[in-house]
Scaffold this active site. Structure first.
Site, PDB file in Angstrom:
ATOM      1  N   TYR A 143      13.554  78.565  29.889  1.00 30.34           N
ATOM      2  CA  TYR A 143      12.916  77.704  28.860  1.00 30.34           C
ATOM      3  C   TYR A 143      12.621  76.306  29.815  1.00 30.34           C
ATOM      4  O   TYR A 143      11.766  75.336  29.326  1.00 30.34           O
ATOM      5  CB  TYR A 143      14.057  76.916  28.043  1.00 30.34           C
ATOM      6  CG  TYR A 143      14.296  78.286  26.469  1.00 30.34           C
ATOM      7  CD1 TYR A 143      13.445  79.147  26.906  1.00 30.34           C
ATOM      8  CD2 TYR A 143      15.121  78.106  26.071  1.00 30.34           C
ATOM      9  CE1 TYR A 143      14.002  80.214  25.669  1.00 30.34           C
ATOM     10  CE2 TYR A 143      15.649  79.011  25.047  1.00 30.34           C
ATOM     11  CZ  TYR A 143      14.869  80.083  24.942  1.00 30.34           C
ATOM     12  OH  TYR A 143      15.111  81.059  24.028  1.00 30.34           O
ATOM     13  N   LYS A 188      20.765  90.962  32.457  1.00 33.09           N
ATOM     14  CA  LYS A 188      19.704  92.260  32.596  1.00 33.09           C
ATOM     15  C   LYS A 188      19.550  92.492  34.103  1.00 33.09           C
ATOM     16  O   LYS A 188      18.552  92.524  34.449  1.00 33.09           O
ATOM     17  CB  LYS A 188      18.304  91.614  32.005  1.00 33.09           C
ATOM     18  CG  LYS A 188      17.359  92.884  31.557  1.00 33.09           C
ATOM     19  CD  LYS A 188      17.775  93.860  30.330  1.00 33.09           C
ATOM     20  CE  LYS A 188      16.704  94.978  30.307  1.00 33.09           C
ATOM     21  NZ  LYS A 188      17.337  96.090  29.702  1.00 33.09           N
ATOM     22  N   ASP A 220      20.698  93.934  25.928  1.00 35.92           N
ATOM     23  CA  ASP A 220      20.046  94.868  25.074  1.00 35.92           C
ATOM     24  C   ASP A 220      21.361  95.602  24.420  1.00 35.92           C
ATOM     25  O   ASP A 220      21.538  95.790  23.251  1.00 35.92           O
ATOM     26  CB  ASP A 220      19.163  96.078  25.315  1.00 35.92           C
ATOM     27  CG  ASP A 220      19.230  96.403  26.879  1.00 35.92           C
ATOM     28  OD1 ASP A 220      20.195  96.047  27.662  1.00 35.92           O
ATOM     29  OD2 ASP A 220      18.444  97.433  27.125  1.00 35.92           O
ATOM     30  N   ASP A 244      20.439  81.884  23.533  1.00 34.74           N
ATOM     31  CA  ASP A 244      19.660  81.305  22.225  1.00 34.74           C
ATOM     32  C   ASP A 244      19.972  82.605  21.103  1.00 34.74           C
ATOM     33  O   ASP A 244      20.226  82.139  20.093  1.00 34.74           O
ATOM     34  CB  ASP A 244      18.305  81.133  22.732  1.00 34.74           C
ATOM     35  CG  ASP A 244      17.509  80.305  21.507  1.00 34.74           C
ATOM     36  OD1 ASP A 244      18.237  80.070  20.443  1.00 34.74           O
ATOM     37  OD2 ASP A 244      16.374  79.978  21.724  1.00 34.74           O
ATOM     38  N   ASP A 248      22.533  83.287  17.832  1.00 33.33           N
ATOM     39  CA  ASP A 248      22.059  83.267  16.612  1.00 33.33           C
ATOM     40  C   ASP A 248      22.521  84.728  15.691  1.00 33.33           C
ATOM     41  O   ASP A 248      22.987  84.463  14.482  1.00 33.33           O
ATOM     42  CB  ASP A 248      20.752  83.105  16.363  1.00 33.33           C
ATOM     43  CG  ASP A 248      20.200  81.818  15.919  1.00 33.33           C
ATOM     44  OD1 ASP A 248      20.928  80.809  16.274  1.00 33.33           O
ATOM     45  OD2 ASP A 248      19.037  81.626  15.498  1.00 33.33           O
TER      46      ASP A 248
END
Ligand code: NAD
Length: 353
Positions: A143, A188, A220, A244, A248
């Protein structure tokens, strides 16, 4: 008498309503335990755009920096959705995170057994409970990396340094020491170089915490495991984008957005505390918002910034008792249950303190 200075950013929509509940709880505890809070209100979000044409005025930032801790309600609303990006409430939030150096975002997702019906997972998947804390790196990663676009392509850069990784890992291990001593680092690393570096330095920090069990998981798989067997997690530590998404996901499996608190921490003990939910324009002004997310955010403030551990437990126990006694705001009530207003729920929690 010991007095804590708290900067209060009520914000928009239900923000000021839920913050009022949290302040009532704080004042009650302070009186009971022989200390005091001094609250100073500052503009943030849409109300700040309306008043001074700036979603995060310098006065607000300076006030936060001068405080012991910051309590934020929520910002945003349809009225400001079409404003240019520098004049958007969300831009104000990014600015205050950067200005206050809030690099660690802590989001617990906890399921109260009385509210298990709100969980979208099958009952057998949550029979051992659900109490996950996602520790998300908040000021680095993709980001904030170099980015650009032309007519036909675009790119974003994901880069993490040893310094950034070690400081967020340290936060995760420190909180794990106060919980169930289990940290899963999510990356990852099978594909991304930045993840291989991430894993290397997380494992290096892990050596300083021999009591904590540490393991690694690909993102994943983590997304899948959260809905397959959420009870296996205690603390998850991860980068900005993965955090992020996973925070959620973890939040939504509890099914009650009005219940979930969060903390954003800087180095040292300074932090900003806010509910996970937004300004809920659909119910603003009606006095029916659930104040629990904000009240639980105060418990996090007590624990992580003000070193008021017993008082943090008092809040969490009082909320759990109120829920066990059947206190429900509209968002967590099932048909036929008596529904409390924001103020009534706050009072029920105060009675249980
Ligand atoms: P939201 O969280 O505001 O609302 C989603 C749904 O949950 C709504 O139906 C709302 O009524 C309900 N809800 C949320 N909090 C509740 C509470 N405490 N009690 C009872 N019900 C509650 O998300 P949204 O509708 O996507 O966003 C509304 C505005 O809030 C937007 O402008 C968005 O940008 C902003 N927002 C701000 C923050 C923040 O300040 N950190 C976070 C998320 C969204």
């Amino acid at each position: 008498m010991k007095t804590y200075n708290i900067a209060v950013l009520g914000g928009d929509g239900i923000g000021p309503e839920v913050v009022a509940g949290a302040i009532a709880v704080m004042n009650h505890i302070a009186q009971k335990r022989g200390f005091a809070f001094e609250f100073k209100n500052y503009l943030a979000g849409g109300c700040a755009i309306d008043a001074v044409n700036d979603p995060m005025p310098q006065e607000t930032i300076d006030g936060c920096k001068a405080s012991d801790s910051v309590l934020l309600g929520a910002v945003g609303g349809e009225k400001w959705d079409t404003f240019p990006s520098h004049l958007r409430p969300e831009t104000g939030l990014l600015r205050i995170r950067a200005e206050l150096g809030l690099f660690a975002n802590l989001r617990p997702a906890q399921l109260f057994k009385e509210l298990a019906d709100a969980c979208p997972l099958k009952p057998r998947l949550i029979e051992n409970g659900l109490d996950v804390l996602v520790v998300r790196e908040l000021t680095g990663g993709i980001y904030f990396g170099d980015k650009g676009r032309d007519e036909t392509s675009g790119y974003d850069t994901l880069k993490y340094s040893d310094y950034e990784i070690k400081r967020i890992a340290k936060v995760a291990f420190e909180v794990a020491m106060k919980r169930n001593k289990n940290v899963v680092s999510v990356d990852k690393a099978n594909v991304l170089e930045s993840s291989r570096v991430w894993r290397k330095f997380v494992e290096e920090v892990a050596k300083d915490y021999p009591e904590v069990k540490q393991s690694n998981m690909y993102v994943d798989n983590a997304a899948m495991q959260l809905v397959r067997n959420p009870g296996q997690f205690d603390v998850i530590v991860t980068g900005n984008m993965f955090g992020d998404i996973l925070s959620d996901e973890a939040a939504m499996i509890t099914g009650s957005i009005g219940m979930l608190p969060s903390a954003s921490l800087a180095e040292g003990s300074f932090g900003l505390y806010e509910p996970v939910h937004g300004s809920a324009p659909d119910i603003a002004g009606k006095g029916i918002a659930n104040p629990i997310a904000t009240i639980m955010s105060v418990a996090m403030m007590f624990r992580y910034s003000l070193d008021l551990m017993e008082e943090a437990d008092m809040i969490e126990n009082a909320v759990a008792k109120a829920i066990a006694q059947g206190a429900r705001t509209a968002d967590i009530a099932v048909e036929g249950e008596k529904v409390l207003s924001t103020d009534e729920m706050t009072q029920r929690i105060i009675e249980n303190l």
